[in-house]
Design a protein around this motif. Structure first.
Motif, PDB file in Angstrom:
ATOM      1  N   ASP A   1      31.777  32.072  35.026  1.00 44.09           N
ATOM      2  CA  ASP A   1      32.863  33.152  34.672  1.00 44.09           C
ATOM      3  C   ASP A   1      33.247  32.890  33.237  1.00 44.09           C
ATOM      4  O   ASP A   1      34.541  32.321  33.174  1.00 44.09           O
ATOM      5  CB  ASP A   1      33.999  33.544  35.722  1.00 44.09           C
ATOM      6  N   ARG A   2      32.947  33.351  31.928  1.00 45.82           N
ATOM      7  CA  ARG A   2      33.309  32.662  30.966  1.00 45.82           C
ATOM      8  C   ARG A   2      34.772  33.367  30.492  1.00 45.82           C
ATOM      9  O   ARG A   2      35.498  32.777  29.793  1.00 45.82           O
ATOM     10  CB  ARG A   2      32.337  33.054  29.657  1.00 45.82           C
ATOM     11  N   ASP A   3      34.762  34.783  30.826  1.00 39.37           N
ATOM     12  CA  ASP A   3      36.010  35.354  30.356  1.00 39.37           C
ATOM     13  C   ASP A   3      37.338  34.930  31.083  1.00 39.37           C
ATOM     14  O   ASP A   3      38.023  34.660  30.459  1.00 39.37           O
ATOM     15  CB  ASP A   3      35.813  36.665  30.997  1.00 39.37           C
ATOM     16  N   ALA A   4      37.167  34.220  32.448  1.00 40.34           N
ATOM     17  CA  ALA A   4      38.094  33.575  33.064  1.00 40.34           C
ATOM     18  C   ALA A   4      38.669  32.231  32.730  1.00 40.34           C
ATOM     19  O   ALA A   4      39.622  32.083  32.376  1.00 40.34           O
ATOM     20  CB  ALA A   4      37.840  33.479  34.526  1.00 40.34           C
ATOM     21  N   ASN A   5      37.593  31.650  32.053  1.00 37.22           N
ATOM     22  CA  ASN A   5      37.894  30.313  31.285  1.00 37.22           C
ATOM     23  C   ASN A   5      38.489  30.416  29.895  1.00 37.22           C
ATOM     24  O   ASN A   5      38.867  29.422  29.239  1.00 37.22           O
ATOM     25  CB  ASN A   5      36.691  29.639  31.316  1.00 37.22           C
ATOM     26  N   LEU A   6      38.301  31.492  29.333  1.00 37.45           N
ATOM     27  CA  LEU A   6      38.553  31.758  27.832  1.00 37.45           C
ATOM     28  C   LEU A   6      39.787  31.658  27.485  1.00 37.45           C
ATOM     29  O   LEU A   6      40.534  30.965  26.345  1.00 37.45           O
ATOM     30  CB  LEU A   6      38.227  33.396  27.587  1.00 37.45           C
ATOM     31  N   PRO A   7      40.980  31.993  28.277  1.00 35.34           N
ATOM     32  CA  PRO A   7      42.407  31.637  28.004  1.00 35.34           C
ATOM     33  C   PRO A   7      42.682  30.210  27.867  1.00 35.34           C
ATOM     34  O   PRO A   7      43.775  29.797  27.203  1.00 35.34           O
ATOM     35  CB  PRO A   7      43.406  32.483  29.128  1.00 35.34           C
ATOM     36  N   VAL A   8      41.953  29.330  28.611  1.00 34.77           N
ATOM     37  CA  VAL A   8      42.348  27.870  28.658  1.00 34.77           C
ATOM     38  C   VAL A   8      41.861  27.316  27.442  1.00 34.77           C
ATOM     39  O   VAL A   8      42.330  26.423  27.213  1.00 34.77           O
ATOM     40  CB  VAL A   8      41.695  27.219  30.007  1.00 34.77           C
ATOM     41  N   ARG A   9      40.894  27.747  26.793  1.00 32.39           N
ATOM     42  CA  ARG A   9      40.368  27.528  25.296  1.00 32.39           C
ATOM     43  C   ARG A   9      40.082  25.851  25.549  1.00 32.39           C
ATOM     44  O   ARG A   9      40.288  24.945  24.949  1.00 32.39           O
ATOM     45  CB  ARG A   9      41.715  27.576  24.331  1.00 32.39           C
ATOM     46  N   PHE A  10      39.062  25.731  26.318  1.00 33.94           N
ATOM     47  CA  PHE A  10      38.440  24.620  26.686  1.00 33.94           C
ATOM     48  C   PHE A  10      37.824  24.109  25.443  1.00 33.94           C
ATOM     49  O   PHE A  10      37.151  25.006  24.608  1.00 33.94           O
ATOM     50  CB  PHE A  10      37.530  24.461  27.609  1.00 33.94           C
ATOM     51  N   LYS A  11      37.644  22.683  24.800  1.00 31.19           N
ATOM     52  CA  LYS A  11      36.851  22.305  23.809  1.00 31.19           C
ATOM     53  C   LYS A  11      35.283  22.863  23.913  1.00 31.19           C
ATOM     54  O   LYS A  11      34.856  22.949  24.970  1.00 31.19           O
ATOM     55  CB  LYS A  11      37.019  20.966  23.263  1.00 31.19           C
ATOM     56  N   GLY A  12      34.773  22.704  22.960  1.00 31.67           N
ATOM     57  CA  GLY A  12      33.137  23.076  22.820  1.00 31.67           C
ATOM     58  C   GLY A  12      32.488  21.800  23.217  1.00 31.67           C
ATOM     59  O   GLY A  12      32.916  20.910  23.332  1.00 31.67           O
ATOM     60  N   ASN A  13      31.167  22.259  23.358  1.00 24.85           N
ATOM     61  CA  ASN A  13      30.084  21.029  23.905  1.00 24.85           C
ATOM     62  C   ASN A  13      29.570  20.324  22.685  1.00 24.85           C
ATOM     63  O   ASN A  13      28.709  19.499  22.854  1.00 24.85           O
ATOM     64  CB  ASN A  13      29.177  21.490  24.829  1.00 24.85           C
TER      65      ASN A  13
END
Length: 259
Positions: A49-61
């Motif tokens: 679920d990319r949309d749910a993780n979006l607000p957290v702003r995890f760093k990229g890979n």
């Protein structure tokens, strides 16, 4: 599901930093990855679920092992050169040779020092360019990511936290992963962690029995859940967390064979 990078080989298959920068796997597996922090304490990662993780702003890979960029090369390069006592010594001698009290021509000191610094900077630039090329190879390595009920090959650098990925036999891990399912009937895979700890013996990892069915893209697309786990740390052999899926099932991920 993807996150920070790790390297292993075996029946379950990062970087790094060339294709040897990730773990390697021996049997085709569907894997759920471990990821970046969001706040002090525990992390919550939403699976598939990319949309749910979006607000957290995890760093990229994406990874970068270079020391310089276009703007910092000269100042940082000169700083590195004059951290050496010998270069500082010859710089002082060159400055003194330009004063009226010096009995020697300043050219005899300035020219050799300039040549030494120039050669050293060229060497630094070449080594950093090679690191940049290696980073590009790793970041653009393809991995199968579940999108719209099908496996889509995307570069490692575009992998996001929470993605479900498929790692094929003898492939490398693009990030830290949690094991969901394997083509092996008993739900196991064998990994090699030589790029992490130097050990070449294969290690057994077994998926949770409740996730064995999430193997085909159609079935894996139905998987929704949360991973509640610890913050990133330097422990290669322990992991503390829980997988919550189907709104009721809670499975511990603390066993050493679950990640």
């Amino acid at each position: 599901m993807s996150g920070e990078r790790e390297n292993v080989r075996g029946s379950r298959s990062r970087p790094s930093r060339d294709s040897s920068s990730g773990p390697r796997i021996s049997s085709q597996s569907v894997i759920l990855g471990r990821v970046q922090p969001q706040a002090p304490g525990n992390r919550t990662i939403y699976c598939n679920d990319r949309d749910a993780n979006l607000p957290v702003r995890f760093k990229g890979n994406s990874i970068s092992t270079t020391k310089y960029n276009f703007f910092t090369f000269f100042p940082k390069g000169m700083f590195e050169q004059f951290r050496r006592v010998a270069n500082c010594y010859f710089l002082m001698i060159s400055i003194l040779s330009m004063t009226p009290i010096s009995p020697v021509n300043p050219v005899t000191n300035v020219v050799p020092l300039t040549l030494v610094l120039l050669v050293s900077l060229i060497k630094e630039a070449f080594e950093d360019w090679k690191r940049f090329q290696n980073d590009m190879v790793v970041n653009n390595t393809l991995i199968d990511v579940l999108q719209d009920e099908k496996w889509v090959a995307v570069p490692w650098k575009k992998l996001q936290v929470g993605d479900i990925v498929r790692v094929k036999q003898d492939g490398f891990f693009p990030a830290d992963l949690l094991f969901l399912a394997s083509t092996n009937a008993d739900g196991v895979c064998y990994i090699e962690t030589a790029n992490l700890d130097g050990e070449t013996n294969l290690k057994i990892r077994k998926a949770l029995e409740r996730t064995w069915d999430y193997l085909t893209p159609e079935k894996a697309a139905e998987f929704k859940g949360e991973v509640q786990c610890e913050q990133p740390n330097n422990s290669l052999y322990t992991f503390t967390g829980n997988l919550i899926f189907q709104k009721a099932n809670v499975a511990s991920l603390s066993k050493p064979n679950s990640f």
